[in-house]
Design a protein around this motif. Structure first.
Motif, short mmCIF file in Angstrom:
data_model
loop_
_atom_site.label_atom_id
_atom_site.label_comp_id
_atom_site.label_asym_id
_atom_site.label_seq_id
_atom_site.Cartn_x
_atom_site.Cartn_y
_atom_site.Cartn_z
N TYR A 128 0.80 -1.23 0.00
CA TYR A 128 0.00 0.00 0.00
C TYR A 128 0.84 1.28 0.00
O TYR A 128 0.29 2.38 -0.16
CB TYR A 128 -0.91 0.02 1.23
CG TYR A 128 -2.19 -0.77 1.06
CD1 TYR A 128 -3.23 -0.29 0.27
CD2 TYR A 128 -2.38 -1.98 1.71
CE1 TYR A 128 -4.42 -1.00 0.13
CE2 TYR A 128 -3.55 -2.71 1.57
CZ TYR A 128 -4.57 -2.21 0.77
OH TYR A 128 -5.74 -2.91 0.62
N TYR A 157 -7.21 -4.28 4.20
CA TYR A 157 -7.89 -3.12 3.62
C TYR A 157 -7.52 -1.85 4.39
O TYR A 157 -7.30 -1.90 5.61
CB TYR A 157 -9.41 -3.29 3.71
CG TYR A 157 -9.97 -4.54 3.07
CD1 TYR A 157 -10.21 -4.60 1.70
CD2 TYR A 157 -10.28 -5.65 3.84
CE1 TYR A 157 -10.74 -5.74 1.12
CE2 TYR A 157 -10.81 -6.80 3.26
CZ TYR A 157 -11.04 -6.84 1.91
OH TYR A 157 -11.57 -7.97 1.34
N GLN A 160 -10.08 3.66 5.64
CA GLN A 160 -10.94 4.64 4.96
C GLN A 160 -11.76 4.01 3.84
O GLN A 160 -12.75 4.58 3.39
CB GLN A 160 -10.12 5.81 4.43
CG GLN A 160 -9.05 5.47 3.42
CD GLN A 160 -7.68 5.26 4.04
OE1 GLN A 160 -7.59 4.75 5.16
NE2 GLN A 160 -6.63 5.66 3.33
N HIS A 161 -11.36 2.83 3.38
CA HIS A 161 -12.10 2.15 2.32
C HIS A 161 -13.24 1.29 2.86
O HIS A 161 -14.24 1.09 2.15
CB HIS A 161 -11.17 1.24 1.50
CG HIS A 161 -10.18 1.98 0.66
ND1 HIS A 161 -9.11 1.34 0.03
CD2 HIS A 161 -10.09 3.29 0.33
CE1 HIS A 161 -8.41 2.24 -0.64
NE2 HIS A 161 -8.97 3.43 -0.47
N VAL A 162 -13.09 0.76 4.08
CA VAL A 162 -14.04 -0.26 4.54
C VAL A 162 -14.67 0.01 5.90
O VAL A 162 -15.53 -0.77 6.34
CB VAL A 162 -13.36 -1.65 4.57
CG1 VAL A 162 -12.86 -2.04 3.19
CG2 VAL A 162 -12.22 -1.68 5.58
N LEU A 184 -16.86 -3.06 -1.83
CA LEU A 184 -15.91 -2.04 -2.29
C LEU A 184 -16.51 -1.20 -3.40
O LEU A 184 -16.30 0.02 -3.46
CB LEU A 184 -14.62 -2.71 -2.76
CG LEU A 184 -13.76 -3.33 -1.66
CD1 LEU A 184 -12.71 -4.26 -2.25
CD2 LEU A 184 -13.10 -2.25 -0.81
N GLN A 187 -18.66 1.41 -2.09
CA GLN A 187 -17.86 2.45 -1.44
C GLN A 187 -17.19 3.37 -2.46
O GLN A 187 -16.50 4.32 -2.08
CB GLN A 187 -16.79 1.81 -0.56
CG GLN A 187 -17.32 1.10 0.67
CD GLN A 187 -17.94 2.06 1.66
OE1 GLN A 187 -19.16 2.18 1.73
NE2 GLN A 187 -17.11 2.75 2.41
N TYR A 189 -15.10 2.09 -4.90
CA TYR A 189 -13.83 1.49 -5.27
C TYR A 189 -14.09 0.17 -6.00
O TYR A 189 -13.84 -0.91 -5.48
CB TYR A 189 -12.96 1.24 -4.04
CG TYR A 189 -12.65 2.49 -3.25
CD1 TYR A 189 -11.68 3.39 -3.69
CD2 TYR A 189 -13.35 2.78 -2.08
CE1 TYR A 189 -11.40 4.54 -2.96
CE2 TYR A 189 -13.08 3.93 -1.35
CZ TYR A 189 -12.10 4.81 -1.80
OH TYR A 189 -11.84 5.94 -1.08
N THR A 228 -8.51 -0.63 -8.59
CA THR A 228 -9.56 0.03 -9.35
C THR A 228 -9.03 0.33 -10.75
O THR A 228 -7.85 0.11 -11.05
CB THR A 228 -9.97 1.35 -8.68
OG1 THR A 228 -8.86 2.27 -8.76
CG2 THR A 228 -10.36 1.15 -7.23
N ILE A 234 -6.99 -1.62 -3.61
CA ILE A 234 -8.11 -1.67 -2.67
C ILE A 234 -8.15 -2.97 -1.85
O ILE A 234 -8.91 -3.07 -0.89
CB ILE A 234 -9.46 -1.49 -3.40
CG1 ILE A 234 -9.55 -2.46 -4.60
CG2 ILE A 234 -9.64 -0.05 -3.84
CD1 ILE A 234 -10.88 -2.43 -5.32
N GLU A 235 -7.32 -3.94 -2.23
CA GLU A 235 -7.21 -5.16 -1.43
C GLU A 235 -5.85 -5.78 -1.67
O GLU A 235 -5.41 -5.92 -2.82
CB GLU A 235 -8.29 -6.18 -1.82
CG GLU A 235 -8.21 -7.47 -1.00
CD GLU A 235 -8.75 -8.69 -1.74
OE1 GLU A 235 -9.34 -9.55 -1.08
OE2 GLU A 235 -8.54 -8.79 -2.96
#
Length: 256
Positions: A128, A157, A160-162, A184, A187, A189, A228, A234-235
């Motif tokens: 990340y 994750y 802020q994404h999940v 996702l 959300q 994403y 994305t 995102i994962e």
């Protein structure tokens, strides 16, 4: 048979197993019976069976004997298991797609989950591009087929994404209709492309216990990055698969 006699015997037993003379789940004749049948001593038989065990063909079971391993591998689909029509426009998550392609019965609770907010390890930090000490959500799954574990998959994750979504709910089964990819997408994403990297190794003792692996069975490590369309990660996921319980199927168009 000489010093390499046990290898010759192992070759004959291997061919007999592959030819169906000893069916999966059946027990081989006792060691003294094999010794008499093949004209060798019991030590040679013991060494030959040890070789077949290391290859994953047989498993010695106490009070039963040497059992031929059952090898009904499940098809693990390639890109098709992630097709958007399955999870975005339907309710078929990846592990269910594999079971349906293999003609296996399944239920959503075949997947169990443990969710924690943790400090990211070095591999997650690197994936990340995070600073040391950063926190991520870890969603660890154990997936079973007819009660027997087939693999683990642990996804990481960004909060802020999940945060506040079904992906941080530890209830058994996928994270709602369409699973994590659908969450996702809602959300903002939506998964667009990914990379998967596979490697083989021998399991650690805790993995042997968790996956109920017989002696000598390797595991397949899977590392997955999901992005994305704008290349936002995102994962990040790591999986450990019992090698004999899957056949890996990939269908793709050859690049120009």
């Amino acid at each position: 048979m000489g010093t390499t006699g046990y290898r010759d015997l192992a070759a004959q037993l291997r061919e007999a197993i592959k030819a169906g003379e000893h069916q999966p789940g059946s027990t081989l004749p006792k060691q003294d019976e094999l010794a008499e049948l093949y004209g060798v001593n019991v030590k040679t038989v013991r060494q030959a069976i040890g070789l077949l065990e290391s290859e994953g063909l047989v498993t010695p079971i106490r009070r039963r004997g040497t059992v031929v391993r059952e090898r009904p591998p499940m098809r693990r689909l390639g890109t098709e298991r992630y097709a958007k029509r399955k999870w975005k426009y339907g309710d078929t998550v990846a592990f269910v797609a594999d079971r349906e392609a293999s003609g296996r019965a399944w239920k959503l609770t075949d997947q169990t989950n443990t969710v924690k907010l943790i400090e990211a390890d070095a591999e997650v930090l690197d994936a990340y591009g995070l600073d040391p000490g950063s926190m991520v959500y870890e969603r660890a799954r154990v997936v079973r087929d007819a009660g027997r574990p087939t693999h683990t998959l642990t996804s990481y994750y960004l909060p802020q994404h999940v945060e506040g979504t079904p992906l941080v709910d530890p209830a058994a089964g996928p994270a709602g209709r369409g699973g994590g990819f659908a969450v996702l997408t809602l959300q903002g994403y939506e998964p667009d492309h990914m990379t998967e990297t596979l490697s083989a190794r021998m399991p650690r003792p805790d993995e042997t216990e968790l996956l109920e692996l017989p002696s000598g069975e390797p595991v397949i490590d899977l590392v997955r990055h999901t992005y994305t369309a704008d290349n936002v990660l995102i994962e990040f996921a790591r999986g450990v698969h019992a090698a004999s319980r899957f056949s890996w199927t990939y269908e793709f168009k050859l690049p120009d």
